[in-house]
Design a protein around this motif. Structure first.
Motif, PDB file in Angstrom:
ATOM      1  N   HIS A   1      -9.075  -1.584   3.372  1.00 36.68           N
ATOM      2  CA  HIS A   1      -9.239  -2.114   2.026  1.00 36.68           C
ATOM      3  C   HIS A   1      -8.848  -3.532   1.986  1.00 36.68           C
ATOM      4  CE1 HIS A   1      -7.797  -2.415  -2.316  1.00 36.68           C
ATOM      5  NE2 HIS A   1      -8.881  -1.882  -2.317  1.00 36.68           N
ATOM      6  N   SER A   2      -8.006  -3.869   2.794  1.00 39.46           N
ATOM      7  CA  SER A   2      -7.523  -5.284   2.970  1.00 39.46           C
ATOM      8  C   SER A   2      -8.414  -6.015   3.666  1.00 39.46           C
ATOM      9  CB  SER A   2      -5.916  -5.410   3.530  1.00 39.46           C
ATOM     10  OG  SER A   2      -5.934  -4.966   4.778  1.00 39.46           O
TER      11      SER A   2
ATOM     12  N   TYR B   1       0.896  -1.022   0.122  1.00 37.51           N
ATOM     13  CA  TYR B   1       0.049   0.167   0.028  1.00 37.51           C
ATOM     14  C   TYR B   1       0.822   1.173  -0.156  1.00 37.51           C
ATOM     15  CZ  TYR B   1      -4.322  -2.695   0.463  1.00 37.51           C
ATOM     16  OH  TYR B   1      -5.329  -3.362   0.387  1.00 37.51           O
TER      17      TYR B   1
ATOM     18  N   GLY C   1      -2.006   1.459  -4.164  1.00 40.48           N
ATOM     19  CA  GLY C   1      -1.001   0.516  -3.749  1.00 40.48           C
ATOM     20  C   GLY C   1      -0.425  -0.081  -5.273  1.00 40.48           C
TER      21      GLY C   1
ATOM     22  N   LEU D   1      -2.573   7.578  -1.818  1.00 42.51           N
ATOM     23  CA  LEU D   1      -3.033   6.870  -0.462  1.00 42.51           C
ATOM     24  C   LEU D   1      -3.512   7.863   0.528  1.00 42.51           C
ATOM     25  CD1 LEU D   1      -3.303   4.159   1.051  1.00 42.51           C
ATOM     26  CD2 LEU D   1      -1.113   4.454   1.987  1.00 42.51           C
TER      27      LEU D   1
ATOM     28  N   PRO E   1      -2.105  -7.088   2.844  1.00 38.71           N
ATOM     29  CA  PRO E   1      -0.925  -6.033   2.658  1.00 38.71           C
ATOM     30  C   PRO E   1       0.395  -6.930   2.965  1.00 38.71           C
ATOM     31  CG  PRO E   1      -2.122  -5.764   4.702  1.00 38.71           C
ATOM     32  CD  PRO E   1      -2.800  -6.667   3.752  1.00 38.71           C
TER      33      PRO E   1
ATOM     34  N   VAL F   1      -5.423   1.104   4.668  1.00 35.30           N
ATOM     35  CA  VAL F   1      -5.009  -0.257   4.310  1.00 35.30           C
ATOM     36  C   VAL F   1      -5.726  -1.324   5.060  1.00 35.30           C
ATOM     37  CG1 VAL F   1      -2.971  -1.737   4.618  1.00 35.30           C
ATOM     38  CG2 VAL F   1      -2.567   0.668   4.210  1.00 35.30           C
TER      39      VAL F   1
ATOM     40  N   HIS G   1       4.382  -4.039   4.888  1.00 36.40           N
ATOM     41  CA  HIS G   1       3.823  -2.805   5.591  1.00 36.40           C
ATOM     42  C   HIS G   1       4.517  -2.679   7.001  1.00 36.40           C
ATOM     43  CE1 HIS G   1       0.945   0.262   7.102  1.00 36.40           C
ATOM     44  NE2 HIS G   1       0.542   0.518   5.881  1.00 36.40           N
TER      45      HIS G   1
END
Lengths: 230, 287
Positions: free
Chosen positions: A110-111, A87, A175, A92, A202, A107, A205
């Protein structure tokens, strides 16, 4: 369900929601697999429609459609793809501001979402993925980029997408993935076909450990993992 | 490199490898592609003993010239043009024997736009999703030919045809496009629909393998805005904000958000492949 004739051999079926599109598309694929659908050249789901082309008798199918009992879409029988993502996209922070959260929350949100491929278009292998709640819709960038790198994970409107190759684009980039979305020499060529479930995991990260969302069976470091319950 | 090959001496304005395309992948965003004048492509293949699925060369306006490495049979169809072998006149629309090392030249179209060159054995480019067709929208298939491009030829299938009905097309003095209204004809006013069938339209120079663009009176819309993207058929008359219909040809995008006022049946599309810019266009509504 409103079927509209398209030329001599096509039928455009209008539906009220993306869920109805997913349900009808799944039903069409089931019927095609079971031999309960007349021969058809193309079945193209889109935002609010499913387009069928190459039908010998579109009127006949039109009449038959009204008698179908289309069950709601289930996630259980969908193929699932896991896509590792760094990401690190240039937009972002802007997306975080639009969502009124921190970039780390972007993050996590979204993940933590299970997406599914509503339809494809724009370029071979480009899937329009739905799954984020409507409050997280984001506008396209006011000035599109002339070059978006291949593998960019991006947002626009209600959709998430991954650019299969470098191209101009106006989506917000959050990302990058090394996963190959489109390879004509591979079977299947497109990783993200309509109906596929997608999870983003991710990687690299600093604050969010790589872990698949709840229930995801695939390891986070595989380039991609595709299972099918079929 | 195999001996069965050709090298491009003169690529012309735009020459691409084409076959019958790759239908069945629209749901992945993959256009159909394939020869725009499909009957001419099929005829050229029959003349050299190929199945209709073999790949040919599709030229644009200025033709092309190729040198063959081994003796082979070639046929040129589609837009009529002067054909020569090493400078000597050869027939158009018939099997032509080309000796090893000789140059086959398909000259500029005397009328029409796209000629088709079939070689015995077909162009043996690497297939992508079951087709060797160049798709200029998404870049699948072989790149357009350049001077010096080398293309392999396949093994001969059958002896060249001894007889075939070869229509010699006259110039397209008017492009007649029959269409069925819909699916989005209701996005236009009655006046807009009348404009389509009564207005004086011409083929615009802006056209390509993706679509034939028109010049003429804009079609009046009953409602503004765009549709959510929806599936687009071959032959769609899509109306962008300019109000001027675009006829979708083989490399058209598989989805789009501008309304489609009508659809031209596939069997009526071949003349559109041969209509040069400036040709008058008449849209005829069919039930």
């Amino acid at each position: 369900m409103r079927p509209l004739p398209v030329g001599e051999h096509g039928l455009l079926i209008e539906l009220d929601s993306a869920e109805e599109v997913a349900a009808l598309h799944a039903e069409l694929l089931r019927r095609a697999a079971d031999g309960r659908l007349p021969p058809v050249r193309e079945i193209v789901p889109a935002a609010r429609t499913v387009f069928l082309d190459g039908l010998a008798d579109p009127r006949g199918l039109c009449a038959e459609l009204a008698t179908w009992d289309v069950p709601p879409p289930t996630t259980a029988d969908r193929p699932t793809v896991t896509i590792p993502v760094r990401y690190d996209g240039p937009d972002l922070a802007e997306v975080a501001a639009l969502w009124d959260v921190t970039p780390d929350d972007v993050v996590r949100l979204h993940s933590g979402t299970v997406f599914h491929v509503a339809f494809c278009g724009f370029a071979p292998g480009f899937g329009y993925l739905t799954g984020l709640p409507p409050r997280l819709d984001v506008p396209r960038r006011t000035t599109p980029r002339t070059k978006v790198p291949a593998g960019s994970v991006a947002l626009a409107g209600p959709y998430t997408g991954v650019y299969p190759r470098s191209s101009p684009g106006g989506w917000q980039l959050i990302g990058t993935t090394d996963t190959v979305l489109w390879d004509p020499a591979r079977e299947p060529a497109a990783l993200l076909a309509p109906g596929t479930s997608v999870r983003f995991v991710p990687v690299d990260h600093p604050r969010i450990p790589p872990q698949a969302p709840t229930g995801a069976p695939a390891g986070p470091h595989s380039p991609y993992a595709q299972e099918s319950a079929r | 490199m195999t001996d069965r090959a050709l090298s491009v001496v003169r690529a012309g304005a735009l020459t691409t490898v084409q076959d019958l395309g790759r239908p069945g992948h629209a749901h992945l965003g993959v256009p159909r592609a394939g020869a725009l004048d499909a009957p001419a492509h099929r005829l050229a293949n029959r003349l050299v003993g190929n199945p209709e699925t073999a790949a040919t060369l599709e030229t644009t306006l200025t033709g092309c010239a190729v040198r063959v490495r081994t003796a082979t049979t070639v046929a040129v169809t589609g837009a009529p043009c002067p054909v020569t072998v090493d400078g000597r006149p050869a027939p158009w629309g018939a099997p032509v024997h080309v000796p090893a090392g000789a140059v086959l030249n398909a000259g500029p179209a005397t009328h029409g736009l796209r000629s088709y060159l079939a070689f015995a054995g077909g162009i043996d480019a690497e297939p992508v999703l079951g087709s060797r067709a160049a798709d200029l929208l998404s870049g699948l298939g072989p790149a357009p030919l350049g001077d010096g491009t080398v293309l392999p030829l396949g093994r001969r299938y059958a002896p060249p045809a001894t007889a075939d009905a070869v229509p010699h097309p006259g110039p397209v003095t008017e492009l007649v496009l029959p269409f069925r209204p819909g699916p989005r004809d209701t996005w236009f006013t009655g006046a807009g629909l009348r404009t389509l069938t009564t207005g004086r339209f011409r083929v615009s120079p802006a056209g390509n393998r993706i679509g034939l663009h028109t010049e003429g009176p804009p079609l009046e819309r009953a409602r503004s805005g765009e549709l959510p993207s929806e599936g687009m058929p071959l032959g769609a008359l899509q109306v962008p904000p300019s109000g001027l219909p675009v006829l979708f040809l083989n490399d058209h995008p598989t989805t789009g958000g501008y309304p489609v006022i009508g659809v031209v049946p596939e069997r009526h599309l071949a003349p559109a492949a041969q209509a040069v810019p400036g040709t008058p266009v008449r849209f005829v509504r069919i039930a």
